[in-house]
Motif scaffolding. Structure first.
Motif, PDB file in Angstrom:
ATOM      1  N   GLN A 125       0.822  -1.210   0.000  1.00 17.87           N
ATOM      2  CA  GLN A 125       0.000   0.000   0.000  1.00 17.87           C
ATOM      3  C   GLN A 125       0.857   1.261   0.000  1.00 17.87           C
ATOM      4  OE1 GLN A 125      -3.787   0.088   2.236  1.00 17.87           O
ATOM      5  NE2 GLN A 125      -3.035  -1.751   3.268  1.00 17.87           N
ATOM      6  N   GLY A 126       2.178   1.066  -0.074  1.00 21.34           N
ATOM      7  CA  GLY A 126       3.075   2.207  -0.175  1.00 21.34           C
ATOM      8  C   GLY A 126       3.592   2.754   1.134  1.00 21.34           C
ATOM      9  N   GLN A 131       8.001  -0.832   3.822  1.00 22.66           N
ATOM     10  CA  GLN A 131       8.894  -1.179   2.716  1.00 22.66           C
ATOM     11  C   GLN A 131      10.315  -1.387   3.228  1.00 22.66           C
ATOM     12  OE1 GLN A 131       8.048   2.274   0.350  1.00 22.66           O
ATOM     13  NE2 GLN A 131       6.437   1.263  -0.836  1.00 22.66           N
ATOM     14  N   LEU A 157      12.220   2.022  -2.860  1.00 26.36           N
ATOM     15  CA  LEU A 157      10.853   2.532  -2.765  1.00 26.36           C
ATOM     16  C   LEU A 157      10.684   3.378  -1.509  1.00 26.36           C
ATOM     17  CD1 LEU A 157       8.847  -0.654  -3.837  1.00 26.36           C
ATOM     18  CD2 LEU A 157       8.969   1.505  -5.112  1.00 26.36           C
ATOM     19  N   GLN A 161      10.667   7.889  -0.825  1.00 31.70           N
ATOM     20  CA  GLN A 161       9.638   8.584  -0.047  1.00 31.70           C
ATOM     21  C   GLN A 161      10.255   9.420   1.075  1.00 31.70           C
ATOM     22  OE1 GLN A 161       5.720   6.820   0.766  1.00 31.70           O
ATOM     23  NE2 GLN A 161       6.588   4.869   0.126  1.00 31.70           N
TER      24      GLN A 161
END
Length: 311
Positions: A125-126, A131, A157, A161
Motif C-alpha cells: 500500500q506504499g 517497505q 521505494l 519517499q
C-alpha cells in the motif's frame, strides 16, 4: 477562537451521540491537545468507544496507546489485539505495527513469517516504513528466502519517499554491490541524503568516500567535515579517522594534540580497538606536556557531550 470552540462542541455532540468517526476525532483532539486540554486518558476513552464500533483508525490509535502506555497501562497483548483488528481491515499503518510486534515478539509469539506477511501487506500500500522493514527481512533472510535484489528494490521505494534509514541502507547496497551493481556515485548520493539528516553511519561512509575519491572528487576537507559530524555523535571509527587526519594535516590544520584527543576518545568508545597504531605514531612526536593537554581536551569533549572539543 469562537469558530474553533463551536467546531469542538459539534464533534463532542456527535461523539456523545455514538458517531464513531467523531469519537475518533475527539480522541485525536485530546491526544494532541487541539481545542481541548491534552488528556491521554480521555483520548484513550474516545478511541476505545470508536474502536469498539470497528473504526480502523481508532483501533490503530488505541493499539498505539496500549503499546506506549499513554492513557492506559502498557499492555503489548492489548496493543497487538487492536492493531490486528485494524490490520485485518487493510489499514496499512496497523499492518506495519502488527508486523513489528511479530518481528520483536511483543504481545505475540515471535514469528518472522507473520512479520513478513504483515509488512508485505502494508508495503504494497506504499507504507515507507513497511517497505524498509520488509527490505531488512529480505536482506537478512528472516522468515523469507534471502533476496538482496528484493531488499534493494524495497529500500529504494522507501528511500524515494524520504525515509532516512532506507536512504542509508540503499547507499550501503550500492556501496557493497549487494542486490544491485556496485555504483559509488549512487552510494554517495544516498549516503549524503542520510548524512544531511544526521545519520552518523552515513556521515562516516560519506567521509570515507571523500577521502578515497569513491563516487565523488577526492576532498580531504569534506572528508574531515563528515568525519567530525559523525565523531561528534559518538561514532568511534569516525573519531579515529579524524584523529589520523589531524596527525597528517589532511583537510585540517595539523595538530598532534587534537589527533591524540580524538584517538583517546575513540579508544574510550571502542575499548581501545584499532587505536594503537595512531598512539604509537604520536608517542614519538609529543612531549608529556602535550599529552596532558590532549588528555584534558578529550576529557572536556566527552564531559560536554561533544560540544567543546576544540577546533
Amino acid at each position: 477562537m469562537e469558530k474553533e470552540t463551536s467546531k469542538i462542541e459539534v464533534i463532542q455532540q456527535l461523539a456523545q451521540g455514538g458517531d464513531a468517526e467523531a469519537q475518533f476525532n475527539l480522541g485525536v483532539r485530546y491526544d494532541r491537545g487541539e481545542g481541548v486540554l491534552k488528556d491521554f486518558k480521555e483520548a484513550a476513552k474516545w478511541f476505545k468507544l470508536s474502536a469498539e464500533q470497528g473504526y480502523a483508525k481508532a483501533q490503530f490509535s488505541l493499539g498505539g496507546m496500549y503499546y506506549s502506555g499513554q492513557g492506559v497501562l502498557k499492555d503489548f497483548k492489548e496493543a497487538a489485539k487492536w492493531y490486528r483488528l485494524a490490520a485485518e481491515q487493510g489499514y496499512a499503518k496497523a499492518q506495519f505495527s502488527l508486523g513489528g510486534m511479530y518481528y520483536s515478539g511483543q504481545g505475540v509469539l515471535k514469528d518472522f513469517k507473520e512479520a513478513a506477511k504483515w509488512f508485505k501487506l502494508s508495503a504494497e500500500q506504499g507504507d515507507a516504513a513497511a517497505q524498509m522493514a520488509l527490505g531488512m527481512i529480505y536482506e537478512g533472510g528472516d522468515g523469507v528466502l534471502k533476496d538482496s535484489k528484493e531488499a534493494t528494490k524495497l529500500y529504494k521505494l522507501s528511500a524515494e519517499q524520504g525515509l532516512v534509514e532506507a536512504q542509508f541502507r540503499l547507499g550501503a547496497m550500492y556501496y557493497s554491490g549487494q542486490g544491485v551493481l556496485k555504483d559509488f556515485k549512487e552510494a554517495a548520493k544516498w549516503y549524503r541524503l542520510a548524512a544531511e539528516q544526521g545519520v552518523a553511519e552515513a556521515q562516516l561512509y560519506l567521509g570515507i568516500m571523500y577521502y578515497s575519491g569513491q563516487g565523488v572528487l577526492k576532498d580531504f576537507k569534506e572528508a574531515a567535515k563528515w568525519y567530525r559530524l559523525a565523531a561528534e555523535q559518538g561514532k568511534a571509527a569516525a573519531q579515529l579517522l579524524l584523529g589520523f587526519m589531524y596527525y597528517s594535516g589532511e583537510g585540517v590544520p595539523q595538530s598532534f594534540i587534537s589527533s591524540y584527543s580524538w584517538a583517546n576518545i575513540s579508544r574510550y568508545n571502542s575499548n581501545g580497538a584499532d587505536t594503537k597504531s595512531l598512539f604509537d605514531f604520536l608517542e614519538n612526536e609529543m612531549s608529556m606536556d602535550d599529552v596532558s593537554k590532549a588528555q584534558a581536551l578529550s576529557k572536556r569533549c566527552l564531559e560536554s557531550n561533544y560540544k567543546n572539543c576544540g577546533s
